[in-house]
Design a protein around this motif. Structure first.
Motif, PDB file in Angstrom:
ATOM      1  N   GLY A  88       0.801  -1.217   0.000  1.00 45.81           N
ATOM      2  CA  GLY A  88       0.000   0.000   0.000  1.00 45.81           C
ATOM      3  C   GLY A  88       0.829   1.259   0.000  1.00 45.81           C
ATOM      4  O   GLY A  88       0.530   2.214  -0.712  1.00 45.81           O
ATOM      5  N   ILE A  89       1.915   1.271   0.794  1.00 51.15           N
ATOM      6  CA  ILE A  89       2.718   2.487   0.896  1.00 51.15           C
ATOM      7  C   ILE A  89       3.529   2.704  -0.374  1.00 51.15           C
ATOM      8  O   ILE A  89       3.649   3.824  -0.877  1.00 51.15           O
ATOM      9  CB  ILE A  89       3.648   2.423   2.108  1.00 51.15           C
ATOM     10  N   MET A  90       4.123   1.642  -0.920  1.00 49.40           N
ATOM     11  CA  MET A  90       4.939   1.814  -2.122  1.00 49.40           C
ATOM     12  C   MET A  90       4.072   2.256  -3.296  1.00 49.40           C
ATOM     13  O   MET A  90       4.502   3.047  -4.131  1.00 49.40           O
ATOM     14  CB  MET A  90       5.695   0.526  -2.433  1.00 49.40           C
ATOM     15  N   THR A  91       2.835   1.766  -3.352  1.00 49.47           N
ATOM     16  CA  THR A  91       1.920   2.254  -4.380  1.00 49.47           C
ATOM     17  C   THR A  91       1.620   3.722  -4.158  1.00 49.47           C
ATOM     18  O   THR A  91       1.605   4.524  -5.087  1.00 49.47           O
ATOM     19  CB  THR A  91       0.617   1.442  -4.361  1.00 49.47           C
ATOM     20  N   ALA A  92       1.457   4.089  -2.883  1.00 52.85           N
ATOM     21  CA  ALA A  92       1.127   5.474  -2.549  1.00 52.85           C
ATOM     22  C   ALA A  92       2.227   6.428  -2.968  1.00 52.85           C
ATOM     23  O   ALA A  92       1.966   7.523  -3.454  1.00 52.85           O
ATOM     24  CB  ALA A  92       0.877   5.590  -1.048  1.00 52.85           C
ATOM     25  N   THR A  93       3.489   6.044  -2.775  1.00 51.93           N
ATOM     26  CA  THR A  93       4.571   6.969  -3.072  1.00 51.93           C
ATOM     27  C   THR A  93       4.878   7.054  -4.561  1.00 51.93           C
ATOM     28  O   THR A  93       5.762   7.801  -4.963  1.00 51.93           O
ATOM     29  CB  THR A  93       5.837   6.569  -2.304  1.00 51.93           C
ATOM     30  N   MET A  94       4.150   6.323  -5.383  1.00 52.56           N
ATOM     31  CA  MET A  94       4.295   6.492  -6.821  1.00 52.56           C
ATOM     32  C   MET A  94       3.689   7.819  -7.254  1.00 52.56           C
ATOM     33  O   MET A  94       4.000   8.323  -8.315  1.00 52.56           O
ATOM     34  CB  MET A  94       3.652   5.314  -7.563  1.00 52.56           C
ATOM     35  N   ASP A  95       2.750   8.378  -6.455  1.00 59.54           N
ATOM     36  CA  ASP A  95       2.310   9.747  -6.697  1.00 59.54           C
ATOM     37  C   ASP A  95       2.794  10.583  -5.520  1.00 59.54           C
ATOM     38  O   ASP A  95       3.516  10.103  -4.662  1.00 59.54           O
ATOM     39  CB  ASP A  95       0.796   9.833  -6.885  1.00 59.54           C
ATOM     40  N   ILE A  96       2.411  11.850  -5.474  1.00 61.20           N
ATOM     41  CA  ILE A  96       3.058  12.736  -4.513  1.00 61.20           C
ATOM     42  C   ILE A  96       2.127  13.204  -3.408  1.00 61.20           C
ATOM     43  O   ILE A  96       2.496  14.077  -2.633  1.00 61.20           O
ATOM     44  CB  ILE A  96       3.679  13.955  -5.224  1.00 61.20           C
ATOM     45  N   ASP A  97       0.922  12.628  -3.278  1.00 64.02           N
ATOM     46  CA  ASP A  97       0.036  13.036  -2.207  1.00 64.02           C
ATOM     47  C   ASP A  97       0.602  12.572  -0.860  1.00 64.02           C
ATOM     48  O   ASP A  97       0.853  11.391  -0.654  1.00 64.02           O
ATOM     49  CB  ASP A  97      -1.359  12.449  -2.406  1.00 64.02           C
ATOM     50  N   ILE A  98       0.812  13.516   0.028  1.00 66.26           N
ATOM     51  CA  ILE A  98       1.313  13.206   1.364  1.00 66.26           C
ATOM     52  C   ILE A  98       0.132  13.390   2.316  1.00 66.26           C
ATOM     53  O   ILE A  98      -0.236  14.512   2.648  1.00 66.26           O
ATOM     54  CB  ILE A  98       2.478  14.134   1.755  1.00 66.26           C
ATOM     55  N   THR A  99      -0.474  12.294   2.739  1.00 61.22           N
ATOM     56  CA  THR A  99      -1.716  12.339   3.518  1.00 61.22           C
ATOM     57  C   THR A  99      -1.507  11.726   4.896  1.00 61.22           C
ATOM     58  O   THR A  99      -0.526  11.022   5.152  1.00 61.22           O
ATOM     59  CB  THR A  99      -2.830  11.562   2.800  1.00 61.22           C
ATOM     60  N   ARG A 100      -2.467  11.979   5.787  1.00 61.65           N
ATOM     61  CA  ARG A 100      -2.434  11.386   7.118  1.00 61.65           C
ATOM     62  C   ARG A 100      -2.385   9.859   7.036  1.00 61.65           C
ATOM     63  O   ARG A 100      -1.653   9.216   7.794  1.00 61.65           O
ATOM     64  CB  ARG A 100      -3.662  11.822   7.917  1.00 61.65           C
ATOM     65  N   GLU A 101      -3.177   9.290   6.137  1.00 65.00           N
ATOM     66  CA  GLU A 101      -3.223   7.839   6.029  1.00 65.00           C
ATOM     67  C   GLU A 101      -1.861   7.277   5.625  1.00 65.00           C
ATOM     68  O   GLU A 101      -1.416   6.254   6.176  1.00 65.00           O
ATOM     69  CB  GLU A 101      -4.295   7.433   5.012  1.00 65.00           C
ATOM     70  N   ARG A 102      -1.206   7.919   4.704  1.00 66.06           N
ATOM     71  CA  ARG A 102       0.091   7.430   4.242  1.00 66.06           C
ATOM     72  C   ARG A 102       1.183   7.668   5.279  1.00 66.06           C
ATOM     73  O   ARG A 102       2.111   6.863   5.423  1.00 66.06           O
ATOM     74  CB  ARG A 102       0.430   8.075   2.904  1.00 66.06           C
ATOM     75  N   ILE A 103       1.091   8.778   5.986  1.00 62.95           N
ATOM     76  CA  ILE A 103       2.040   9.015   7.073  1.00 62.95           C
ATOM     77  C   ILE A 103       1.878   7.951   8.151  1.00 62.95           C
ATOM     78  O   ILE A 103       2.867   7.395   8.654  1.00 62.95           O
ATOM     79  CB  ILE A 103       1.852  10.426   7.660  1.00 62.95           C
ATOM     80  N   ALA A 104       0.651   7.637   8.521  1.00 63.65           N
ATOM     81  CA  ALA A 104       0.409   6.613   9.544  1.00 63.65           C
ATOM     82  C   ALA A 104       0.929   5.250   9.089  1.00 63.65           C
ATOM     83  O   ALA A 104       1.520   4.500   9.883  1.00 63.65           O
ATOM     84  CB  ALA A 104      -1.081   6.539   9.856  1.00 63.65           C
ATOM     85  N   ALA A 105       0.717   4.903   7.825  1.00 64.65           N
ATOM     86  CA  ALA A 105       1.209   3.626   7.306  1.00 64.65           C
ATOM     87  C   ALA A 105       2.729   3.583   7.301  1.00 64.65           C
ATOM     88  O   ALA A 105       3.343   2.557   7.632  1.00 64.65           O
ATOM     89  CB  ALA A 105       0.669   3.390   5.903  1.00 64.65           C
ATOM     90  N   THR A 106       3.360   4.696   6.947  1.00 68.34           N
ATOM     91  CA  THR A 106       4.821   4.773   6.966  1.00 68.34           C
ATOM     92  C   THR A 106       5.353   4.669   8.384  1.00 68.34           C
ATOM     93  O   THR A 106       6.348   3.982   8.648  1.00 68.34           O
ATOM     94  CB  THR A 106       5.289   6.087   6.319  1.00 68.34           C
ATOM     95  N   GLU A 107       4.683   5.344   9.314  1.00 69.25           N
ATOM     96  CA  GLU A 107       5.109   5.296  10.712  1.00 69.25           C
ATOM     97  C   GLU A 107       5.115   3.860  11.222  1.00 69.25           C
ATOM     98  O   GLU A 107       6.024   3.464  11.982  1.00 69.25           O
ATOM     99  CB  GLU A 107       4.174   6.165  11.560  1.00 69.25           C
ATOM    100  N   ALA A 108       4.143   3.064  10.822  1.00 70.92           N
ATOM    101  CA  ALA A 108       4.083   1.679  11.273  1.00 70.92           C
ATOM    102  C   ALA A 108       5.288   0.878  10.766  1.00 70.92           C
ATOM    103  O   ALA A 108       5.784  -0.016  11.458  1.00 70.92           O
ATOM    104  CB  ALA A 108       2.784   1.025  10.799  1.00 70.92           C
ATOM    105  N   VAL A 109       5.773   1.205   9.575  1.00 75.24           N
ATOM    106  CA  VAL A 109       6.922   0.501   9.002  1.00 75.24           C
ATOM    107  C   VAL A 109       8.223   0.908   9.688  1.00 75.24           C
ATOM    108  O   VAL A 109       9.080   0.083   9.995  1.00 75.24           O
ATOM    109  CB  VAL A 109       7.010   0.756   7.486  1.00 75.24           C
ATOM    110  N   ILE A 110       8.392   2.209   9.936  1.00 70.32           N
ATOM    111  CA  ILE A 110       9.654   2.678  10.512  1.00 70.32           C
ATOM    112  C   ILE A 110       9.694   2.567  12.032  1.00 70.32           C
ATOM    113  O   ILE A 110      10.773   2.682  12.633  1.00 70.32           O
ATOM    114  CB  ILE A 110       9.962   4.132  10.089  1.00 70.32           C
TER     115      ILE A 110
END
Length: 329
Positions: free
Chosen positions: A11-33
């Motif tokens: 989900g996150i790698m698909t998300a970063t193919m575009d440039i929208d930086i959203t709460r949902e994507r930040i939360a998903a990234t936080e879970a990984v790091i």
């Protein structure tokens, strides 16, 4: 090479193919790091401690993050969410980003080459070397180091990890906002220092207007201030006391629309104000901050930003890679 189960990254790698930086994507990234970063603490202080009219002040101590600054968040996001070739990773940096990428690469078993300008502080250069990365001095400004790193990428095929103008970088830095909202949900205003804008961009994307975001820049490196005046990222002066962390010449293209939408204003502070903020943090709270790390607090201490009597203010202390406190004696 850094790898994670495909299901956790899809989900996150698909998300970063575009440039929208959203709460949902930040939360998903936080879970990984999360397994690789510290949840940094808060300190509750009173402005009266610093000779100002009494009011509560929340300090987010991101200088206690791995590698000495918030940059570790974006570094791990890049290395965990992007495929890394055998030639490793490369970064250009005033120092903190390079130290963070070197640290993340060491922890993940990846080779790293870091390009820095000759204005980089000895403390930051030493950290980079101690993390096992190859350190290359290139020119006298961040832009020179960036150009040299780009030539290295073209020659070797290494993965470039941009200090601020990369989606994964903003997503990682945005996790600061996630933590702060959870730990201090009642704040009205957050002051954040700005260089290239990855930190303020990620945090502003997280809050998305729910909390007032005030950007703080040195007078001699007014990157976001100049961009707001011009209506787009443009070259700005790049000097001053905090030049090794807050002087990339221009803010990132990815963060600018986020800042325009969600950063209320930019406050400029003098080098003297930054020095005084460093000294005050040490004298009153025994907190060590480098110039860039103390810049946001300088806006409050100097009166460039004056909270209202009932305003609940937080300040991000974002870096501590300095030799200003010398214990040799």
């Amino acid at each position: 090479m850094s790898t994670l189960p495909c299901a956790s990254l899809e989900g996150i790698m698909t998300a970063t193919m575009d440039i929208d930086i959203t709460r949902e994507r930040i939360a998903a990234t936080e879970a990984v790091i999360r397994p690789h970063i510290r949840r940094t603490p808060l300190v509750q202080a009173d402005l009266a401690d610093f000779g100002l009219p009494g009011a509560p002040l929340t300090l987010k101590l991101e200088m206690l993050q791995h590698s000495g600054s918030f940059k570790a968040r974006g570094a791990f996001a890049n290395l965990l969410l992007r495929p890394v070739p055998r030639t490793g990773v490369v970064a250009a940096s005033g120092g903190n980003h390079g130290a963070a990428v070197a640290y993340a690469a060491q922890r993940l078993g990846l080779p790293a080459t870091i390009f820095v300008p000759d204005i980089t502080s000895p403390a930051k250069a030493e950290r980079i070397r101690n993390y096992g990365a190859k350190l290359v001095i290139a020119g006298n400004r961040y832009a020179d180091a960036l150009a040299a790193s780009e030539a290295h990428v073209a020659q070797t095929g290494a993965l470039a990890v941009h200090a601020y103008d990369q989606a994964e970088t903003l997503l990682g830095q945005g996790s600061v906002g996630l933590e702060l909202e959870q730990d201090a949900p009642g704040i009205d205003t957050l002051l954040v220092a700005v260089g290239g804008g990855g930190l303020v961009g990620g945090i502003a994307a997280w809050y998305a207007g729910k909390t007032r975001i005030v950007a703080v820049e040195p007078e001699q490196s007014p990157t976001l201030h100049t961009a707001f005046e011009a209506g787009a990222p443009v070259d700005a002066p790049a000097g001053g006391l905090a030049a090794d962390s807050l002087a990339p010449r221009r803010v990132g293209e990815l963060m600018f629309p986020i800042a325009r939408a969600h950063v209320e204003r930019v406050v400029l502070v003098s080098d003297d104000a930054i020095r005084q903020a460093q000294a005050a943090l040490w004298s009153h709270l025994r907190l060590v901050a480098e110039p860039g790390g103390a810049a946001a607090f300088a806006a409050v201490l100097s009166g460039r930003y004056r909270p209202s009597p009932t305003e609940r203010v937080a300040v991000l202390v974002c870096g501590a890679n300095t030799t200003a406190v010398n214990f040799d004696s």
